[in-house]
Scaffold this motif. Structure first.
Motif, mmCIF file in Angstrom:
data_model
loop_
_atom_site.group_PDB
_atom_site.id
_atom_site.type_symbol
_atom_site.label_atom_id
_atom_site.label_comp_id
_atom_site.label_asym_id
_atom_site.label_seq_id
_atom_site.Cartn_x
_atom_site.Cartn_y
_atom_site.Cartn_z
ATOM 1 N N LEU A 636 -53.429 30.104 -20.836
ATOM 2 C CA LEU A 636 -52.383 30.886 -21.485
ATOM 3 C C LEU A 636 -51.914 32.009 -20.575
ATOM 4 O O LEU A 636 -52.721 32.706 -19.959
ATOM 5 C CB LEU A 636 -52.904 31.477 -22.809
ATOM 6 C CG LEU A 636 -53.434 30.479 -23.847
ATOM 7 C CD1 LEU A 636 -53.908 31.213 -25.095
ATOM 8 C CD2 LEU A 636 -52.370 29.438 -24.211
ATOM 9 N N ARG A 637 -50.596 32.187 -20.474
ATOM 10 C CA ARG A 637 -50.017 33.247 -19.677
ATOM 11 C C ARG A 637 -49.147 34.127 -20.587
ATOM 12 O O ARG A 637 -48.213 33.650 -21.229
ATOM 13 C CB ARG A 637 -49.151 32.675 -18.544
ATOM 14 C CG ARG A 637 -49.906 31.854 -17.543
ATOM 15 C CD ARG A 637 -50.862 32.700 -16.702
ATOM 16 N NE ARG A 637 -51.570 31.888 -15.725
ATOM 17 C CZ ARG A 637 -52.757 31.312 -15.961
ATOM 18 N NH1 ARG A 637 -53.342 31.466 -17.158
ATOM 19 N NH2 ARG A 637 -53.347 30.592 -15.024
ATOM 20 N N PHE A 638 -49.482 35.422 -20.617
ATOM 21 C CA PHE A 638 -48.763 36.350 -21.485
ATOM 22 C C PHE A 638 -47.284 36.423 -21.082
ATOM 23 O O PHE A 638 -46.942 36.490 -19.904
ATOM 24 C CB PHE A 638 -49.382 37.748 -21.390
ATOM 25 C CG PHE A 638 -48.601 38.798 -22.134
ATOM 26 C CD1 PHE A 638 -48.711 38.921 -23.508
ATOM 27 C CD2 PHE A 638 -47.724 39.642 -21.457
ATOM 28 C CE1 PHE A 638 -47.977 39.878 -24.192
ATOM 29 C CE2 PHE A 638 -46.983 40.600 -22.134
ATOM 30 C CZ PHE A 638 -47.115 40.727 -23.512
ATOM 31 N N VAL A 639 -46.402 36.439 -22.116
ATOM 32 C CA VAL A 639 -44.966 36.497 -21.878
ATOM 33 C C VAL A 639 -44.331 37.724 -22.540
ATOM 34 O O VAL A 639 -43.567 38.457 -21.910
ATOM 35 C CB VAL A 639 -44.273 35.219 -22.394
ATOM 36 C CG1 VAL A 639 -42.753 35.313 -22.214
ATOM 37 C CG2 VAL A 639 -44.803 33.985 -21.680
ATOM 38 N N TYR A 640 -44.667 37.957 -23.817
ATOM 39 C CA TYR A 640 -43.926 38.994 -24.554
ATOM 40 C C TYR A 640 -44.750 39.441 -25.754
ATOM 41 O O TYR A 640 -45.463 38.649 -26.379
ATOM 42 C CB TYR A 640 -42.587 38.424 -25.031
ATOM 43 C CG TYR A 640 -41.794 39.330 -25.946
ATOM 44 C CD1 TYR A 640 -41.181 40.480 -25.458
ATOM 45 C CD2 TYR A 640 -41.645 39.010 -27.298
ATOM 46 C CE1 TYR A 640 -40.439 41.306 -26.305
ATOM 47 C CE2 TYR A 640 -40.905 39.817 -28.142
ATOM 48 C CZ TYR A 640 -40.312 40.971 -27.652
ATOM 49 O OH TYR A 640 -39.584 41.781 -28.483
ATOM 50 N N GLU A 641 -44.629 40.729 -26.064
ATOM 51 C CA GLU A 641 -45.257 41.283 -27.267
ATOM 52 C C GLU A 641 -44.165 41.809 -28.190
ATOM 53 O O GLU A 641 -43.349 42.640 -27.789
ATOM 54 C CB GLU A 641 -46.211 42.418 -26.903
ATOM 55 C CG GLU A 641 -46.860 43.073 -28.124
ATOM 56 C CD GLU A 641 -47.827 44.187 -27.758
ATOM 57 O OE1 GLU A 641 -48.937 43.863 -27.299
ATOM 58 O OE2 GLU A 641 -47.443 45.375 -27.901
#
Length: 658
Positions: A636-641
């Motif tokens: 998993l690669r963080f994109v947006y919060e």
């Protein structure tokens, strides 16, 4: 317990707020008003094809008005059939649909001109006082116009956002059908979806609001069909107008015209089915009985309760043959056209359900067929939930008090039926037994309503909007009783009851609905969503919903709707129609997690996500601790919060990588 909350400060404030916009309502066109022309174009294109369908079933028409009104109602069935055919071969495209509508409109315009010239509208034999007729039309027009304002507002209804319009959006995007249940794991997509396919047809040409407006179009065609039915069988337009006013004085019925559901959609076809049945009774033409079967079968494709429509109409037809002492063998042969056409009309719904989940009659009788994607479990849950209320409903005391309870306890029964049905209950129950004229019409249609309501009752699905199919019949009985029966010995009582129809017709207007007890509770259906800031003052569409889900605003702007799919672990599917990207049901009702198939913590979660076609994943921030301990985390690669707030928690978007 009472129906109205005149002493409720919140209800009074809500009504005053709505009425403060009366000047705007009367003097200004609402936003999106041009879409009404698109709706009229669509319905107009179907008039001549609808009339041709009725002629094929040997249904006579007295004059131009009847041909136009019944043709428009039958045209809805034609539009559904065309939309279904196009969706089946992936031709839900503007380049295909628009020429078809243009051709249909041109043919219909020429036909209507010819009908008006050769068969102008005939005068009524039974007329109501002119002042009463004008008052009824004014109240009915006001009710429909306020419903139109809500219909022209972006969708906020739960079922419509969750699956009715979400399904239409997906099929419009893809140009036709595909296995949406497998793709998103929402069991509701396996329900009969004729109306949703028509929504998809309109979505391609006129967008989400154009699709939604079809629901209001069902209200218009219902009025046309009721007036035409009354002219055909009671020789009176006034009875049809009163029946329409009674029908749309019911808040939940008027609300059904404002949201893209499927309760009101079947009503014009039910009226046509009864019209065909009575035509068969009069002429003996087997083709007319086939027409009754066809329209009954179409209602099943719109909503599962259409099975009750088909059964009820079939039983009434059988009862008419028994009353004529037709031998059993002969009667069965005569009923073949009804059964054959009903089966032909509903067959596409069975085939689609079979191809999607392996259960052609879902959600009826779960467990008979080995269905996929947890549909059997979902069907069993629904059946158990409904069946669990059956014995409580059939308790003799509860059964007798049910009309009172449904009317006065909206929190339990979830709908706002309005008080007219209860107030006039003795009247419409008595008409089939005490009427001396038109009994050949009154008794069959009353029998249909009785059988349909009995079937709903024994199913355990006791909710007022589920009997919208039978309500036009009840409204017709009320109209006939008040306007056609001899009241010479009780003129004061007749005038009082007619006045009650007018008063409650006014109170049933969407502007006054908040006065009903329970109307301000969001779990109760019947209060129309009238956002005047949007309708008249240019408020952005996002303020009606998307501002509460910034994650969807982000994904709509940054993901590829054609190639991406989101694993939804935060129940964004509650706003499904507003997501351009498919949302795979990760954790809620009917999901693989809820059914114990697999979850994000499963060792094979990555493979499962890949098999499902998911390229992104959304979880809440408080799930990250447990997610970091799973085999999936390294992929998993963080994109947006997306920021949280009073309505939602903080959501996190991740891209799924190898």
């Amino acid at each position: 317990m009472h129906v109205y909350a005149f002493d409720d400060a919140a209800a009074g404030a809500a009504v005053r707020e709505d009425l403060s916009h009366l000047g705007q309502i009367l003097l200004h066109l609402p936003r999106n008003a041009a879409l009404v022309l698109a709706l009229l174009f669509t319905l107009g294109a179907a008039i001549a094809p609808g009339d041709a369908l009725l002629r094929a079933f040997r249904i006579p028409a007295r004059d131009a008005f009847d041909r136009i009104a019944f043709g428009a109602a039958a045209g809805l069935a034609v539009l559904i059939a065309v939309a279904y055919a196009l969706a089946s071969v992936h031709l839900l495209r503007a380049a295909v649909e628009l020429p078809l509508l243009i051709a249909g409109f041109a043919v219909s315009a020429l036909a209507v001109r010819r009908w008006v010239r050769t068969a102008p509208p005939l005068p009524d034999e039974l007329r109501a006082p002119r002042a009463l007729t004008i008052a009824m039309w004014v109240l009915l027009a006001a009710a429909l116009y306020v419903s139109l304002l809500a219909a022209l507002t972006p969708e906020v209804g739960f079922d419509a956002r969750y699956y009715h319009l979400a399904e239409a959006a997906r099929y419009a995007q893809h140009g036709g059908f595909y296995n949406l249940v497998a793709s998103e794991r929402i069991w509701a997509f396996a329900l009969p979806h004729y109306e949703e396919t028509l929504y998809a047809f309109e979505w391609v040409l006129f967008g989400a609001l154009g699709a939604k407006l079809i629901a209001w179009g069902s209200a218009v065609t219902t009025v046309l069909a009721l007036v035409a039915f009354s002219r055909a069988w009671f020789s009176s337009s006034a009875i049809g107008v009163m029946a329409s006013l009674v029908l749309f004085a019911s808040p939940v019925v008027a609300w059904s015209a404002t949201t893209a559901g499927n309760d009101l959609a079947a009503v014009p076809l039910v009226i046509l089915g009864l019209h065909c049945l009575l035509s068969w009774q009069r002429t003996g033409a087997g083709a007319s009985l086939g027409g009754a079967g066809f329209f009954a079968g179409m209602t099943y494709g719109i909503k599962t309760f259409g099975a009750f429509t088909a059964i009820a109409l079939g039983l009434v037809a059988a009862g008419l043959l028994v009353a004529r002492r037709v031998p059993l063998g002969t009667a069965l042969v005569r009923l073949v056209p009804y059964a054959a056409w009903a089966l032909a009309a509903l067959a596409p719904a069975l085939i689609t359900a079979q191809s999607m989940i392996g259960d052609p009659i879902f959600p009826l009788a779960p467990g008979i067929f080995a269905s996929q994607y947890g549909a059997a479990a979902m069907g069993a849950n629904v059946s158990n939930a409904i069946g669990g209320r059956l014995w409580e409903t059939l308790n003799p005391v509860n059964l007798v008090s049910l009309p009172w309870a449904i009317t006065t306890d909206p929190l339990k029964f979830r709908d706002l039926p309005g008080p007219l049905w209860l107030m006039l209950l003795p009247l419409w129950l008595a008409v089939p037994f005490f009427a001396r004229r038109r009994t050949e019409v009154i008794r069959p249609i009353a029998a249909f309503a009785a059988v349909f309501c009995a079937l709903v009752l024994v199913s355990g699905a006791v909710e007022f909007r589920y009997v919208e199919t039978a309500l036009p019949v009840v409204a017709l009985l009320i109209g006939y009783a008040l306007l056609a029966v001899d009241w010479s010995d009780a003129k004061v009582l007749q005038a009082t009851l007619i006045a009650a129809v007018l008063v409650f017709g006014a109170l049933g207007n969407g502007l006054a609905t908040p006065l009903e007890r329970g109307a301000l509770n969001q779990a109760v259906m019947g209060t129309q969503f009238l956002n005047f800031a949007y309708i008249y003052e240019g408020a952005p569409e996002r303020t009606l919903g998307l501002q509460y889900v910034p994650m969807l605003e982000y994904t709509n702007a940054h993901l590829d709707a054609q190639h991406d799919k989101i694993y939804d672990a935060v129940n964004l599917q509650l706003m499904n129609m507003y997501s351009d990207t498919e949302l795979y049901n990760g954790t809620s009702y009917g999901s693989p997690t809820a059914l114990g198939e697999w979850a994000l913590a499963s060792p094979d979660a990555l493979a499962r996500l890949r098999d499902a076609g998911c390229t992104y994943l959304i979880v809440s921030k408080d799930m990250l601790g447990s997610l970091r301990t799973t085999p999936l985390w390294p992929h998993l690669r963080f994109v947006y919060e997306a920021p949280g707030g009073a309505v939602r928690t903080t959501d996190e978007l991740f891209r799924i990588v190898d």
